[in-house]
Scaffold this motif. Structure first.
Motif, PDB file in Angstrom:
ATOM      1  N   GLY A 163      -5.272  16.892   4.029  1.00  0.00           N
ATOM      2  CA  GLY A 163      -4.934  17.355   5.362  1.00  0.00           C
ATOM      3  C   GLY A 163      -3.468  17.287   5.708  1.00  0.00           C
ATOM      4  O   GLY A 163      -3.073  17.500   6.856  1.00  0.00           O
ATOM      5  N   ARG A 164      -2.625  16.987   4.714  1.00  0.00           N
ATOM      6  CA  ARG A 164      -1.185  16.899   4.959  1.00  0.00           C
ATOM      7  C   ARG A 164      -0.523  18.264   4.781  1.00  0.00           C
ATOM      8  O   ARG A 164      -0.902  19.009   3.866  1.00  0.00           O
ATOM      9  CB  ARG A 164      -0.549  15.880   3.995  1.00  0.00           C
ATOM     10  CG  ARG A 164      -1.016  14.437   4.206  1.00  0.00           C
ATOM     11  CD  ARG A 164      -0.415  13.514   3.157  1.00  0.00           C
ATOM     12  NE  ARG A 164      -0.886  13.838   1.819  1.00  0.00           N
ATOM     13  CZ  ARG A 164      -1.994  13.321   1.270  1.00  0.00           C
ATOM     14  NH1 ARG A 164      -2.721  12.447   1.953  1.00  0.00           N
ATOM     15  NH2 ARG A 164      -2.359  13.651   0.046  1.00  0.00           N
ATOM     16  N   PRO A 165       0.463  18.581   5.623  1.00  0.00           N
ATOM     17  CA  PRO A 165       1.161  19.871   5.476  1.00  0.00           C
ATOM     18  C   PRO A 165       1.817  19.981   4.103  1.00  0.00           C
ATOM     19  O   PRO A 165       2.343  18.998   3.567  1.00  0.00           O
ATOM     20  CB  PRO A 165       2.225  19.833   6.577  1.00  0.00           C
ATOM     21  CG  PRO A 165       1.694  18.857   7.572  1.00  0.00           C
ATOM     22  CD  PRO A 165       0.961  17.817   6.768  1.00  0.00           C
ATOM     23  N   ARG A 166       1.763  21.153   3.528  1.00  0.00           N
ATOM     24  CA  ARG A 166       2.408  21.413   2.236  1.00  0.00           C
ATOM     25  C   ARG A 166       3.060  22.782   2.275  1.00  0.00           C
ATOM     26  O   ARG A 166       2.721  23.633   3.110  1.00  0.00           O
ATOM     27  CB  ARG A 166       1.383  21.354   1.102  1.00  0.00           C
ATOM     28  CG  ARG A 166       0.306  22.438   1.175  1.00  0.00           C
ATOM     29  CD  ARG A 166      -0.481  22.543  -0.129  1.00  0.00           C
ATOM     30  NE  ARG A 166      -1.561  23.507  -0.058  1.00  0.00           N
ATOM     31  CZ  ARG A 166      -1.422  24.824  -0.168  1.00  0.00           C
ATOM     32  NH1 ARG A 166      -0.202  25.344  -0.337  1.00  0.00           N
ATOM     33  NH2 ARG A 166      -2.456  25.631  -0.113  1.00  0.00           N
ATOM     34  N   PRO A 167       3.997  23.037   1.361  1.00  0.00           N
ATOM     35  CA  PRO A 167       4.644  24.357   1.328  1.00  0.00           C
ATOM     36  C   PRO A 167       3.677  25.451   0.876  1.00  0.00           C
ATOM     37  O   PRO A 167       2.677  25.189   0.196  1.00  0.00           O
ATOM     38  CB  PRO A 167       5.776  24.173   0.309  1.00  0.00           C
ATOM     39  CG  PRO A 167       5.941  22.699   0.152  1.00  0.00           C
ATOM     40  CD  PRO A 167       4.604  22.095   0.403  1.00  0.00           C
ATOM     41  N   TYR A 168       4.003  26.651   1.239  1.00  0.00           N
ATOM     42  CA  TYR A 168       3.288  27.833   0.758  1.00  0.00           C
ATOM     43  C   TYR A 168       3.401  27.934  -0.753  1.00  0.00           C
ATOM     44  O   TYR A 168       4.484  27.768  -1.316  1.00  0.00           O
ATOM     45  CB  TYR A 168       3.904  29.068   1.424  1.00  0.00           C
ATOM     46  CG  TYR A 168       3.537  30.408   0.841  1.00  0.00           C
ATOM     47  CD1 TYR A 168       2.233  30.888   0.870  1.00  0.00           C
ATOM     48  CD2 TYR A 168       4.533  31.238   0.293  1.00  0.00           C
ATOM     49  CE1 TYR A 168       1.917  32.140   0.363  1.00  0.00           C
ATOM     50  CE2 TYR A 168       4.230  32.500  -0.198  1.00  0.00           C
ATOM     51  CZ  TYR A 168       2.917  32.944  -0.164  1.00  0.00           C
ATOM     52  OH  TYR A 168       2.618  34.194  -0.664  1.00  0.00           O
ATOM     53  N   ASP A 169       2.281  28.174  -1.415  1.00  0.00           N
ATOM     54  CA  ASP A 169       2.256  28.368  -2.865  1.00  0.00           C
ATOM     55  C   ASP A 169       2.069  29.855  -3.136  1.00  0.00           C
ATOM     56  O   ASP A 169       0.955  30.377  -3.017  1.00  0.00           O
ATOM     57  CB  ASP A 169       1.124  27.565  -3.499  1.00  0.00           C
ATOM     58  CG  ASP A 169       1.134  27.621  -5.030  1.00  0.00           C
ATOM     59  OD1 ASP A 169       1.720  28.586  -5.577  1.00  0.00           O
ATOM     60  OD2 ASP A 169       0.566  26.722  -5.665  1.00  0.00           O
ATOM     61  N   ASP A 227      -1.829  30.877  -2.811  1.00  0.00           N
ATOM     62  CA  ASP A 227      -2.278  31.008  -1.428  1.00  0.00           C
ATOM     63  C   ASP A 227      -2.509  32.465  -1.039  1.00  0.00           C
ATOM     64  O   ASP A 227      -1.877  33.379  -1.587  1.00  0.00           O
ATOM     65  CB  ASP A 227      -1.236  30.391  -0.487  1.00  0.00           C
ATOM     66  CG  ASP A 227      -1.234  28.877  -0.540  1.00  0.00           C
ATOM     67  OD1 ASP A 227      -2.317  28.298  -0.766  1.00  0.00           O
ATOM     68  OD2 ASP A 227      -0.165  28.268  -0.363  1.00  0.00           O
ATOM     69  N   PRO A 228      -3.402  32.697  -0.077  1.00  0.00           N
ATOM     70  CA  PRO A 228      -3.668  34.066   0.362  1.00  0.00           C
ATOM     71  C   PRO A 228      -2.493  34.654   1.116  1.00  0.00           C
ATOM     72  O   PRO A 228      -1.865  33.988   1.951  1.00  0.00           O
ATOM     73  CB  PRO A 228      -4.891  33.909   1.279  1.00  0.00           C
ATOM     74  CG  PRO A 228      -4.818  32.499   1.778  1.00  0.00           C
ATOM     75  CD  PRO A 228      -4.239  31.705   0.636  1.00  0.00           C
ATOM     76  N   GLY A 250       3.265  30.806   6.988  1.00  0.00           N
ATOM     77  CA  GLY A 250       1.989  30.212   7.343  1.00  0.00           C
ATOM     78  C   GLY A 250       1.983  28.698   7.237  1.00  0.00           C
ATOM     79  O   GLY A 250       2.894  28.092   6.650  1.00  0.00           O
ATOM     80  N   GLU A 251       0.951  28.083   7.784  1.00  0.00           N
ATOM     81  CA  GLU A 251       0.768  26.640   7.679  1.00  0.00           C
ATOM     82  C   GLU A 251      -0.311  26.363   6.643  1.00  0.00           C
ATOM     83  O   GLU A 251      -1.418  26.912   6.721  1.00  0.00           O
ATOM     84  CB  GLU A 251       0.369  26.047   9.031  1.00  0.00           C
ATOM     85  CG  GLU A 251       1.457  26.150  10.084  1.00  0.00           C
ATOM     86  CD  GLU A 251       1.046  25.490  11.393  1.00  0.00           C
ATOM     87  OE1 GLU A 251      -0.147  25.124  11.529  1.00  0.00           O
ATOM     88  OE2 GLU A 251       1.908  25.330  12.269  1.00  0.00           O
ATOM     89  N   PHE A 252       0.019  25.501   5.682  1.00  0.00           N
ATOM     90  CA  PHE A 252      -0.912  25.170   4.607  1.00  0.00           C
ATOM     91  C   PHE A 252      -1.017  23.652   4.491  1.00  0.00           C
ATOM     92  O   PHE A 252      -0.070  22.929   4.815  1.00  0.00           O
ATOM     93  CB  PHE A 252      -0.437  25.790   3.288  1.00  0.00           C
ATOM     94  CG  PHE A 252      -0.350  27.295   3.333  1.00  0.00           C
ATOM     95  CD1 PHE A 252      -1.457  28.079   3.050  1.00  0.00           C
ATOM     96  CD2 PHE A 252       0.832  27.933   3.692  1.00  0.00           C
ATOM     97  CE1 PHE A 252      -1.395  29.462   3.111  1.00  0.00           C
ATOM     98  CE2 PHE A 252       0.913  29.310   3.760  1.00  0.00           C
ATOM     99  CZ  PHE A 252      -0.199  30.077   3.461  1.00  0.00           C
ATOM    100  N   PHE A 253      -2.186  23.184   4.024  1.00  0.00           N
ATOM    101  CA  PHE A 253      -2.447  21.752   3.966  1.00  0.00           C
ATOM    102  C   PHE A 253      -3.090  21.383   2.636  1.00  0.00           C
ATOM    103  O   PHE A 253      -3.831  22.184   2.042  1.00  0.00           O
ATOM    104  CB  PHE A 253      -3.375  21.344   5.116  1.00  0.00           C
ATOM    105  CG  PHE A 253      -2.831  21.690   6.470  1.00  0.00           C
ATOM    106  CD1 PHE A 253      -2.005  20.806   7.148  1.00  0.00           C
ATOM    107  CD2 PHE A 253      -3.115  22.923   7.061  1.00  0.00           C
ATOM    108  CE1 PHE A 253      -1.487  21.127   8.400  1.00  0.00           C
ATOM    109  CE2 PHE A 253      -2.599  23.259   8.307  1.00  0.00           C
ATOM    110  CZ  PHE A 253      -1.782  22.355   8.970  1.00  0.00           C
TER     111      PHE A 253
END
Length: 474
Positions: free
Chosen positions: A264-270, A274-275, A257-260
């Motif tokens: 508003g900056r892209p970040r890795p999946y946590d 994260d859901p 997935g894409e996470f921010f």
């Protein structure tokens, strides 16, 4: 075994000395305690240099394997950032490369673009793998698989219990649409092995199996310093010659997935926060196992009894490289379990439309009797389909060409020599556009997703249930 000349070994210093005394050359790559080893499969096409395009046979296969391993390693090494995430190549692997990553490196960091499910497999030190206790067993069971047409009573039972409504209800609870436990308020956001919700789901699943009158056991194992649990629910049959296993994996991930961040900056999946609803992967398979257990409970209440023990097993940490099923299969082998067959369901609800196709995967990377026995077990599933999923097209994928070989929890049983098959939606099809979910490993893999089809899932679940219950003597 990486090749005919190279074998990967996790050994003590004494073991290294013994190998060298035996005439082997030992190339030490790193301390086991400081690294974690993985098999990384790379599904991207390989282009051979012009001078190799006309070679054939072993030379071409070797060249393709070498190039694929190099490409996979280059991609992974380039994706990691920082010295603490260093990775070393351990040589070509079937379909990719063996790597040793720094201990504690999240599996989410080891992701290859365009990879299909199960592209990451964690390698665990286990000398008992060499024994393969299931090999002696499958020789005696394989002939039964050819005569496994389900009875009218079994067909009626699975049709009554494994319905779209039943599937939808189970998926809704474990993917966060409805409260996890009926009558309570808590809704889960994720079943990722790193999520605190994972343990809550394990408890709820164990409770549901217990309420059905099954003998429930939590099979614990260690993962990255934590204790996780597989869930096993059994209907034991005294003096049975073996057990039938009906399985799926209970964990989820949203690593694609894409996470921010807040800016508003892209970040890795946590994975801890994260859901990751995983309604299809593998909430659908988990729901199918639960619905099959409910079907068995209803059949028992009506006075029917299986001739074999039936186990419903939900594996944890599948998304971390088949960790939970490897631990379970290892314990089953150590306990001397006799297993007639393992039927795994992994992603059975994804359907975009078109022809309703069911993939039956029996290909094994382990040679020997398990190959033919697993193919025959897949045939048993195919025999059940006309009675409960008559409008489905069946795609039997076997042998070395099976694109799902080694990629789901059934592979952990192949390693021990037991017959096993994995059944899924039309996800691996390379001959035509696949019609499985487009939300694979994304936070959009929800019950409300347009690709999630509970009618489709129920038909596949009924097929596997009918085959498994028939094999159990019902």
């Amino acid at each position: 075994m990486a090749s005919a000349q190279l074998v990967l070994v996790m050994a003590t210093e004494r073991g290294v000395g013994a190998l060298e005394q035996g005439g082997f050359t030992a190339d030490l790559r790193g301390e086991v305690a400081d690294t974690t080893a993985f098999l990384m499969r790379d599904d991207r096409p390989v282009s051979l240099p012009e001078e190799l395009t006309h070679v054939s046979g072993t030379a071409k296969e070797t060249a393709e394997a070498t190039l694929r391993a190099a490409a996979a390693f280059t991609f992974i090494a380039g994706a990691l950032d920082g010295p603490e995430q260093s990775v070393a190549s351990l040589g070509p692997a079937p379909g990719g490369v063996y790597v040793a990553a720094a201990a504690g490196t999240p599996v989410e960091d080891l992701h290859i673009a365009e990879a299909k499910p199960g592209h990451t497999e964690r390698l665990l030190p286990d000398p008992a793998l060499l024994s393969r206790p299931g090999e002696a067993q499958v020789r005696g069971f394989a002939d039964e698989f050819a005569n496994g047409v389900p009875s009218p009573e079994t067909v009626a039972a699975v049709g009554a219990a494994i319905t779209p409504a039943a599937m939808r209800g189970h998926v809704a609870r474990i993917s966060g649409i409805d409260p996890l436990v009926e009558g309570e308020h808590l809704k889960v956001r994720s079943r990722d092995a790193a999520s605190p919700d994972n343990a809550l789901v394990v408890s709820a699943l164990a409770r549901r199996f217990h309420d059905l009158g099954l003998t429930v056991r939590r099979h614990e194992f260690s993962w990255r310093g934590r204790r996780l649990s597989n869930v096993e629910a059994e209907f034991p049959v005294a003096a049975a010659d073996s057990a039938v296993l009906i399985t799926a994996h209970l964990d989820s991930t949203a690593a694609r997935g894409e996470f921010f961040d807040s800016g508003g900056r892209p970040r890795p999946y946590d994975p801890a926060l994260d859901p990751a609803p995983g309604a299809d992967d593998d909430g659908s398979g988990t729901a199918a196992v639960l619905a099959t257990a409910e079907c068995l409970s209803a059949m028992i209440a009506e006075g029917r009894a299986p001739a074999r023990t039936i186990r419903f097993v939900l594996f944890n940490a599948e998304e971390q490289g088949l960790v939970g099923s490897k631990a379970y299969a290892r314990a089953a082998a150590a306990a001397g379990d006799r297993i007639v067959g393992v039927l795994q369901m992994d992603m059975i609800a994804g359907f975009q439309g078109g022809t309703r196709t069911m993939e039956i995967h029996t290909g094994s990377s382990v040679p020997g009797p398990v190959v033919g026995a697993s193919d025959a077990l897949g045939g048993l599933v195919a025999q059940a389909a006309p009675a409960v999923a008559a409008d489905f097209s069946l795609q039997a994928l076997a042998g070395s060409g099976d694109p799902a070989a080694g990629r789901s929890d059934h592979a952990s049983f192949h390693e021990r020599g037991w017959a096993a098959a994995a059944v899924c939606e039309n996800f691996f099809d390379d001959t035509a556009p696949a019609t499985g979910t487009r939300q694979y490993h994304m936070p959009g893999d929800t019950l409300l997703d347009e690709d999630h089809d509970t009618d489709y899932a129920a038909a596949i679940a009924r097929t596997v249930a009918a085959a498994a219950l028939t094999l159990a003597g019902l």
